[in-house]
Write an enzyme that holds these catalytic residues in place. Structure first.
Site, PDB file in Angstrom:
ATOM      1  N   ARG A  89      -1.898  -5.600  -8.610  1.00 50.33           N
ATOM      2  CA  ARG A  89      -0.860  -6.348  -8.358  1.00 50.33           C
ATOM      3  C   ARG A  89      -0.554  -7.393  -9.541  1.00 50.33           C
ATOM      4  O   ARG A  89       0.344  -7.636 -10.355  1.00 50.33           O
ATOM      5  CB  ARG A  89      -1.016  -7.237  -7.137  1.00 50.33           C
ATOM      6  N   LYS A 111     -17.632  -5.963   4.668  1.00 50.80           N
ATOM      7  CA  LYS A 111     -16.370  -6.628   5.037  1.00 50.80           C
ATOM      8  C   LYS A 111     -15.751  -6.638   6.501  1.00 50.80           C
ATOM      9  O   LYS A 111     -15.984  -5.619   7.007  1.00 50.80           O
ATOM     10  CB  LYS A 111     -15.327  -5.540   4.074  1.00 50.80           C
ATOM     11  N   SER A 136      -2.816  -8.067   2.667  1.00 48.46           N
ATOM     12  CA  SER A 136      -2.965  -7.784   4.080  1.00 48.46           C
ATOM     13  C   SER A 136      -3.290  -9.017   4.630  1.00 48.46           C
ATOM     14  O   SER A 136      -2.869  -9.600   5.899  1.00 48.46           O
ATOM     15  CB  SER A 136      -4.054  -6.901   4.316  1.00 48.46           C
ATOM     16  N   HIS A 189       0.754  -1.040   0.109  1.00 46.62           N
ATOM     17  CA  HIS A 189       0.029  -0.118  -0.031  1.00 46.62           C
ATOM     18  C   HIS A 189       0.863   1.283  -0.004  1.00 46.62           C
ATOM     19  O   HIS A 189       0.596   2.168  -0.662  1.00 46.62           O
ATOM     20  CB  HIS A 189      -1.019   0.140   1.123  1.00 46.62           C
TER      21      HIS A 189
HETATM   22  P1  ADP Z   1      -9.941  -3.436  -0.588  1.00 50.88           P
HETATM   23  O1  ADP Z   1     -10.808  -4.016   0.548  1.00 50.88           O
HETATM   24  O2  ADP Z   1     -10.692  -1.724  -1.059  1.00 50.88           O
HETATM   25  O3  ADP Z   1      -9.537  -4.208  -1.840  1.00 50.88           O
HETATM   26  P2  ADP Z   1      -7.095  -3.272   0.463  1.00 50.88           P
HETATM   27  O4  ADP Z   1      -6.721  -2.815   1.505  1.00 50.88           O
HETATM   28  O5  ADP Z   1      -7.183  -4.934   0.403  1.00 50.88           O
HETATM   29  O6  ADP Z   1      -8.780  -2.807   0.319  1.00 50.88           O
HETATM   30  O7  ADP Z   1      -6.795  -2.662  -0.875  1.00 50.88           O
HETATM   31  C1  ADP Z   1      -6.434  -1.604  -1.121  1.00 50.88           C
HETATM   32  C2  ADP Z   1      -6.009  -1.101  -2.588  1.00 50.88           C
HETATM   33  O8  ADP Z   1      -4.537  -1.267  -2.372  1.00 50.88           O
HETATM   34  C3  ADP Z   1      -6.653  -2.006  -3.595  1.00 50.88           C
HETATM   35  O9  ADP Z   1      -6.228  -1.155  -5.021  1.00 50.88           O
HETATM   36  C4  ADP Z   1      -5.269  -2.951  -3.667  1.00 50.88           C
HETATM   37  O10 ADP Z   1      -5.350  -3.678  -4.986  1.00 50.88           O
HETATM   38  C5  ADP Z   1      -4.237  -2.502  -3.447  1.00 50.88           C
HETATM   39  N1  ADP Z   1      -3.293  -3.133  -2.849  1.00 50.88           N
HETATM   40  C6  ADP Z   1      -3.404  -3.926  -1.973  1.00 50.88           C
HETATM   41  N2  ADP Z   1      -2.202  -4.861  -1.710  1.00 50.88           N
HETATM   42  C7  ADP Z   1      -1.429  -4.137  -2.561  1.00 50.88           C
HETATM   43  C8  ADP Z   1      -0.054  -4.373  -2.569  1.00 50.88           C
HETATM   44  N3  ADP Z   1       0.831  -5.333  -2.107  1.00 50.88           N
HETATM   45  N4  ADP Z   1       0.683  -3.807  -3.740  1.00 50.88           N
HETATM   46  C9  ADP Z   1       0.030  -2.697  -4.335  1.00 50.88           C
HETATM   47  N5  ADP Z   1      -1.211  -2.338  -4.396  1.00 50.88           N
HETATM   48  C10 ADP Z   1      -1.891  -3.221  -3.175  1.00 50.88           C
END
Ligand code: ADP
Length: 168
Positions: free
Chosen positions: A97, A45, A135, A21
């Site tokens: 990703r 969620k 995560s 992130h």
């Molecule tokens: P959501 O529930 O909205 O998907 P996340 O916190 O899982 O929330 O992800 C938020 C954003 O960050 C999404 O666009 C996701 O693709 C991106 N994201 C999550 N992990 C990574 C990572 N390792 N590298 C790049 N982007 C990521």
């Protein structure tokens, strides 16, 4: 208005924030004047960390950029485009990703465009070393006592361990 600040919203659950992130936030900072990291309160969620915890972890991890006025961390619920309008943002940034992210992200981006066509979605790719980072994986590894230092902001590692691996 040549001097209008270019603002982007980066929404997500951030349960918890990872270096993947943060990689996206840094890239977005190079393209926009200000990044609003928006922690989602989506009731559909189930998150392990509470909303205030998730916001606090982001605030710790992004402290230098927050001090510089490049980033702010806020909570949001409701429609993302409404939040973007309220913040004066012209775009939403999401991380891509792998191909597996694409279908869901594409659907969301088009649905958001349908709600408000003036808000663009910008996809950014993280460094390859974060391609397989999520995560969910982090929570699993911490719970099992594995190594996660490379993937989590240093400031939050002790708190994540404390919550997921209480002294045994
Ligand atoms: P959501 O529930 O909205 O998907 P996340 O916190 O899982 O929330 O992800 C938020 C954003 O960050 C999404 O666009 C996701 O693709 C991106 N994201 C999550 N992990 C990574 C990572 N390792 N590298 C790049 N982007 C990521």
């Amino acid at each position: 208005m040549a001097n209008k600040k270019r603002i982007v919203v980066y929404p997500g659950s951030f349960d918890p924030v990872t270096n993947g992130h943060l990689d996206i936030v840094h890239r977005a900072c190079r393209l926009f004047d200000h990044v609003v990291v928006a922690v989602s309160q989506n009731p559909l969620k189930t998150c392990l960390f509470s909303l205030p915890e998730r916001k606090r972890f982001l605030t710790l991890a992004l402290a230098p950029l927050i001090r510089q006025g490049k980033v702010s961390v806020e909570l949001f619920d409701g429609l993302l485009v409404h939040f973007a309008q309220k913040k004066g943002a012209e775009a939403v940034v999401r991380g891509l990703r792998a191909i597996s992210d694409f279908e869901y992200e594409f659907q969301m981006a088009l649905m958001n465009r349908h709600q408000d066509s003036s808000v663009e979605t910008v996809f950014l790719m993280p460094d390859e070393k974060y391609t397989y980072l999520s995560s969910t994986v982090i929570k699993e590894i911490v719970r099992l006592g594995g190594k996660i230092e490379r993937f989590l902001p240093a400031a939050i590692v002790p708190e994540i361990r404390k919550k997921l691996r209480p002294a045994r």
